[in-house]
Design a protein around this motif. Structure first.
Motif, PDB file in Angstrom:
ATOM      1  N   ASP A  43       0.861  -1.183   0.000  1.00 13.71           N
ATOM      2  CA  ASP A  43       0.000   0.000   0.000  1.00 13.71           C
ATOM      3  C   ASP A  43       0.900   1.237   0.000  1.00 13.71           C
ATOM      4  O   ASP A  43       2.113   1.122  -0.220  1.00 13.71           O
ATOM      5  CB  ASP A  43      -0.970  -0.005   1.188  1.00 13.71           C
ATOM      6  N   ARG A  44       0.338   2.382   0.268  1.00 13.92           N
ATOM      7  CA  ARG A  44       1.129   3.620   0.211  1.00 13.92           C
ATOM      8  C   ARG A  44       2.212   3.666   1.281  1.00 13.92           C
ATOM      9  O   ARG A  44       3.183   4.425   1.159  1.00 13.92           O
ATOM     10  CB  ARG A  44       0.205   4.836   0.363  1.00 13.92           C
ATOM     11  N   GLN A  45       2.034   2.905   2.339  1.00 14.59           N
ATOM     12  CA  GLN A  45       3.041   2.883   3.401  1.00 14.59           C
ATOM     13  C   GLN A  45       4.230   1.982   3.046  1.00 14.59           C
ATOM     14  O   GLN A  45       5.230   1.958   3.746  1.00 14.59           O
ATOM     15  CB  GLN A  45       2.414   2.397   4.714  1.00 14.59           C
ATOM     16  N   GLY A  46       4.100   1.215   1.970  1.00 16.97           N
ATOM     17  CA  GLY A  46       5.188   0.342   1.570  1.00 16.97           C
ATOM     18  C   GLY A  46       4.734  -1.091   1.400  1.00 16.97           C
ATOM     19  O   GLY A  46       3.542  -1.373   1.230  1.00 16.97           O
ATOM     20  N   GLU A  47       5.660  -1.985   1.470  1.00 16.80           N
ATOM     21  CA  GLU A  47       5.397  -3.401   1.239  1.00 16.80           C
ATOM     22  C   GLU A  47       5.726  -4.192   2.497  1.00 16.80           C
ATOM     23  O   GLU A  47       6.761  -3.991   3.126  1.00 16.80           O
ATOM     24  CB  GLU A  47       6.265  -3.891   0.069  1.00 16.80           C
ATOM     25  N   ARG A  48       4.807  -5.091   2.855  1.00 20.10           N
ATOM     26  CA  ARG A  48       4.999  -5.930   4.033  1.00 20.10           C
ATOM     27  C   ARG A  48       4.855  -7.389   3.636  1.00 20.10           C
ATOM     28  O   ARG A  48       4.010  -7.727   2.811  1.00 20.10           O
ATOM     29  CB  ARG A  48       3.986  -5.565   5.127  1.00 20.10           C
ATOM     30  N   PHE A  49       5.673  -8.211   4.263  1.00 22.28           N
ATOM     31  CA  PHE A  49       5.659  -9.641   3.942  1.00 22.28           C
ATOM     32  C   PHE A  49       5.196 -10.432   5.162  1.00 22.28           C
ATOM     33  O   PHE A  49       5.395 -10.020   6.300  1.00 22.28           O
ATOM     34  CB  PHE A  49       7.058 -10.094   3.516  1.00 22.28           C
ATOM     35  N   ARG A  50       4.554 -11.516   4.904  1.00 20.83           N
ATOM     36  CA  ARG A  50       4.115 -12.371   5.994  1.00 20.83           C
ATOM     37  C   ARG A  50       4.658 -13.792   5.764  1.00 20.83           C
ATOM     38  O   ARG A  50       4.890 -14.191   4.624  1.00 20.83           O
ATOM     39  CB  ARG A  50       2.590 -12.385   6.101  1.00 20.83           C
ATOM     40  N   PRO A  51       4.894 -14.477   6.884  1.00 17.14           N
ATOM     41  CA  PRO A  51       4.715 -14.043   8.267  1.00 17.14           C
ATOM     42  C   PRO A  51       5.748 -12.984   8.665  1.00 17.14           C
ATOM     43  O   PRO A  51       6.693 -12.725   7.917  1.00 17.14           O
ATOM     44  CB  PRO A  51       4.918 -15.337   9.061  1.00 17.14           C
ATOM     45  N   ALA A  52       5.560 -12.424   9.849  1.00 19.70           N
ATOM     46  CA  ALA A  52       6.440 -11.348  10.320  1.00 19.70           C
ATOM     47  C   ALA A  52       7.893 -11.812  10.403  1.00 19.70           C
ATOM     48  O   ALA A  52       8.814 -11.017  10.182  1.00 19.70           O
ATOM     49  CB  ALA A  52       5.964 -10.846  11.680  1.00 19.70           C
ATOM     50  N   SER A  53       8.095 -13.080  10.710  1.00 16.73           N
ATOM     51  CA  SER A  53       9.462 -13.594  10.826  1.00 16.73           C
ATOM     52  C   SER A  53      10.189 -13.549   9.483  1.00 16.73           C
ATOM     53  O   SER A  53      11.418 -13.447   9.444  1.00 16.73           O
ATOM     54  CB  SER A  53       9.459 -15.025  11.371  1.00 16.73           C
ATOM     55  N   LEU A  54       9.440 -13.609   8.396  1.00 17.61           N
ATOM     56  CA  LEU A  54      10.040 -13.456   7.071  1.00 17.61           C
ATOM     57  C   LEU A  54      10.347 -11.987   6.802  1.00 17.61           C
ATOM     58  O   LEU A  54      11.442 -11.638   6.334  1.00 17.61           O
ATOM     59  CB  LEU A  54       9.094 -14.004   6.000  1.00 17.61           C
ATOM     60  N   HIS A  55       9.400 -11.125   7.119  1.00 21.85           N
ATOM     61  CA  HIS A  55       9.562  -9.685   6.890  1.00 21.85           C
ATOM     62  C   HIS A  55      10.749  -9.127   7.682  1.00 21.85           C
ATOM     63  O   HIS A  55      11.505  -8.291   7.181  1.00 21.85           O
ATOM     64  CB  HIS A  55       8.281  -8.954   7.299  1.00 21.85           C
ATOM     65  N   ASN A  56      10.925  -9.589   8.906  1.00 24.01           N
ATOM     66  CA  ASN A  56      11.928  -9.007   9.805  1.00 24.01           C
ATOM     67  C   ASN A  56      13.285  -9.706   9.771  1.00 24.01           C
ATOM     68  O   ASN A  56      14.225  -9.247  10.416  1.00 24.01           O
ATOM     69  CB  ASN A  56      11.396  -9.029  11.243  1.00 24.01           C
ATOM     70  N   ALA A  57      13.388 -10.803   9.043  1.00 29.57           N
ATOM     71  CA  ALA A  57      14.637 -11.577   9.067  1.00 29.57           C
ATOM     72  C   ALA A  57      15.800 -10.808   8.452  1.00 29.57           C
ATOM     73  O   ALA A  57      15.651 -10.123   7.442  1.00 29.57           O
ATOM     74  CB  ALA A  57      14.433 -12.893   8.326  1.00 29.57           C
ATOM     75  N   ASP A  58      16.958 -10.936   9.073  1.00 27.44           N
ATOM     76  CA  ASP A  58      18.176 -10.364   8.501  1.00 27.44           C
ATOM     77  C   ASP A  58      18.557 -11.075   7.211  1.00 27.44           C
ATOM     78  O   ASP A  58      19.080 -10.461   6.276  1.00 27.44           O
ATOM     79  CB  ASP A  58      19.335 -10.492   9.486  1.00 27.44           C
ATOM     80  N   ALA A  59      18.322 -12.390   7.187  1.00 22.85           N
ATOM     81  CA  ALA A  59      18.696 -13.188   6.017  1.00 22.85           C
ATOM     82  C   ALA A  59      17.667 -14.295   5.819  1.00 22.85           C
ATOM     83  O   ALA A  59      16.985 -14.719   6.762  1.00 22.85           O
ATOM     84  CB  ALA A  59      20.084 -13.783   6.191  1.00 22.85           C
ATOM     85  N   ILE A  60      17.568 -14.751   4.578  1.00 24.48           N
ATOM     86  CA  ILE A  60      16.617 -15.801   4.214  1.00 24.48           C
ATOM     87  C   ILE A  60      17.367 -16.886   3.460  1.00 24.48           C
ATOM     88  O   ILE A  60      18.087 -16.598   2.497  1.00 24.48           O
ATOM     89  CB  ILE A  60      15.491 -15.231   3.323  1.00 24.48           C
ATOM     90  N   LEU A  61      17.235 -18.122   3.913  1.00 28.47           N
ATOM     91  CA  LEU A  61      17.864 -19.252   3.252  1.00 28.47           C
ATOM     92  C   LEU A  61      16.783 -20.093   2.584  1.00 28.47           C
ATOM     93  O   LEU A  61      15.851 -20.558   3.246  1.00 28.47           O
ATOM     94  CB  LEU A  61      18.640 -20.105   4.252  1.00 28.47           C
ATOM     95  N   VAL A  62      16.910 -20.282   1.288  1.00 27.86           N
ATOM     96  CA  VAL A  62      15.963 -21.126   0.545  1.00 27.86           C
ATOM     97  C   VAL A  62      16.448 -22.563   0.663  1.00 27.86           C
ATOM     98  O   VAL A  62      17.436 -22.955   0.041  1.00 27.86           O
ATOM     99  CB  VAL A  62      15.874 -20.695  -0.925  1.00 27.86           C
TER     100      VAL A  62
END
Length: 297
Positions: A43-62
Motif C-alpha cells: 500500500d502507500r506505506q510500503g510493502e509488508r511480507f508475511r509471516p512477520a518472521s520473514l519480513h523481519n529476518a536479517d537473512a533468508i535461506l531457501v
C-alpha cells in the motif's frame, strides 16, 4: 551482525534440524517458514511480507523449492526478488535459483562460461528425441526440464514405446549426450569460498549415481581442477551455495552434469568431519556483513 534467519523449508527436514542446531550454537534466532504460508501486502506505506518472521529476518535461506502451479512458482520468486531488493540477504539469490531450476538454462549458462558440459537439446516430440539420440551416437539421457534427485531420468536408446510419462505430460524435455563412464561421479558442494566433496557410486544395475536412487557416498578428495570447475560452475549461475555434479568420462576428462542451487548435504555430511551447516551459516553471515541494509524494515 546477523541476528535472525528465516529458513524456507520443512520443519521436519534433517537439513533444517542441523541448521537450527548451528543457529542455536551461534546465537542466531532462526524461524522455519513453509512456502505455503508466505505472502505480501503493498500500500502507500510500503510493502509488508508475511509471516512477520520473514519480513523481519536479517537473512533468508531457501532450503527447498517445492512444486506448485506456474502462478505459485512465479509469485514466490517475485516475493524473493522483492525481499532481496529491499536489503534482505537471500541465498541463493532469486536469479540463480531461476537459472538452476531449469536444466537447459543451466547447461547453456555453463557452456557460455566455457565449462565442459554434454551436448544438450530441447525436444518436444519423439521424432526430435530420436534425431538427437542419433546425433549423440545412439543414446541420450532424457531429463525433465525441472527435477532433482535423478527423478525422471531415463536412458533413451531409440525405443519410443518406452518413453517416461513426464515427457508426454509436460510436452517438452532436455535430451543430453550420454557420457561413457565408470559408474561414479563426484558431488562437490560449494559454500562460499569453501567446498566439500564426496564420490557417488551407482548401485548394481543402476546407471544413476544419485543417493536417492541407491547410490553410495564415499569420502573423496577431488583434483584441484575439479574444485576450480565447481566454483566456476557455481559462479556462472550466480549461486553462493551449490551442489555441482562432475562426471569423469572414460578418458578421465571431467564433465559438469548438474548445478543444484538448493542442494542437500545429508549424505555428504556422513563422509566429512567438517560441519557443513556451520559453513553455510558463515557464508550467510559474510553476505549479511558485506551488504548495505538501508530501509529494510
Amino acid at each position: 551482525m546477523l541476528s535472525s534467519l528465516a529458513i524456507l523449508g520443512s520443519a521436519k527436514s534433517w537439513h533444517v534440524a542441523e541448521l537450527l542446531k548451528a543457529c542455536s550454537s551461534q546465537n542466531i534466532c532462526c524461524s522455519v517458514i513453509d512456502w505455503g504460508t508466505i505472502g505480501s501486502f503493498a500500500d502507500r506505506q510500503g510493502e509488508r511480507f508475511r509471516p512477520a518472521s520473514l519480513h523481519n529476518a536479517d537473512a533468508i535461506l531457501v532450503r527447498t523449492m517445492p512444486a506448485g502451479t506456474l502462478e505459485q512458482v512465479i509469485s514466490r520468486m517475485d516475493m524473493l526478488a522483492r525481499l532481496s531488493n529491499r536489503g534482505s540477504v537471500v541465498l541463493n539469490n532469486p536469479k540463480s535459483l531461476e537459472s538452476a531450476i531449469d536444466k537447459y538454462v543451466t547447461t547453456t549458462r555453463l557452456m557460455d562460461a566455457g565449462i565442459p558440459v554434454p551436448r544438450s537439446a530441447i525436444v518436444q516430440s519423439s521424432t526430435d528425441l530420436r534425431s538427437c539420440a542419433d546425433e549423440f551416437g545412439g543414446v541420450a539421457v532424457l531429463k525433465p526440464i525441472f527435477g532433482s534427485n535423478g527423478q525422471g531420468l531415463v536412458l533413451f536408446e531409440g525405443d519410443t514405446k518406452q518413453l517416461p510419462p513426464f515427457f508426454s505430460e509436460a510436452g517438452v524435455a532436455v535430451a543430453q549426450e550420454h557420457i561413457a563412464n565408470a559408474g561414479w561421479d563426484a558431488r562437490i558442494l560449494v559454500v562460499g569460498s569453501e567446498a566439500f566433496a564426496m564420490r557417488r557410486v551407482a548401485a548394481d544395475g543402476e546407471w544413476r549415481t544419485n543417493i536417492s536412487c541407491g547410490g553410495r557416498a564415499e569420502s573423496f578428495t577431488p583434483p584441484q581442477e575439479w574444485l576450480q570447475l565447481a566454483h566456476s560452475a557455481a559462479h556462472a549461475l550466480g549461486a553462493n551455495i551449490a551442489g555441482v555434479d562432475i562426471l569423469p568420462g572414460s578418458d578421465g576428462s571431467p564433465w559438469v552434469l548438474e548445478v543444484n542451487a538448493v542442494p542437500g548435504w545429508q549424505a555428504l555430511q556422513t563422509v566429512t568431519q567438517e560441519n557443513i551447516s556451520a559453513a553455510i551459516l558463515d557464508t550467510i553471515r559474510h553476505h549479511f556483513d558485506s551488504k548495505p541494509h538501508v530501509g529494510r524494515h
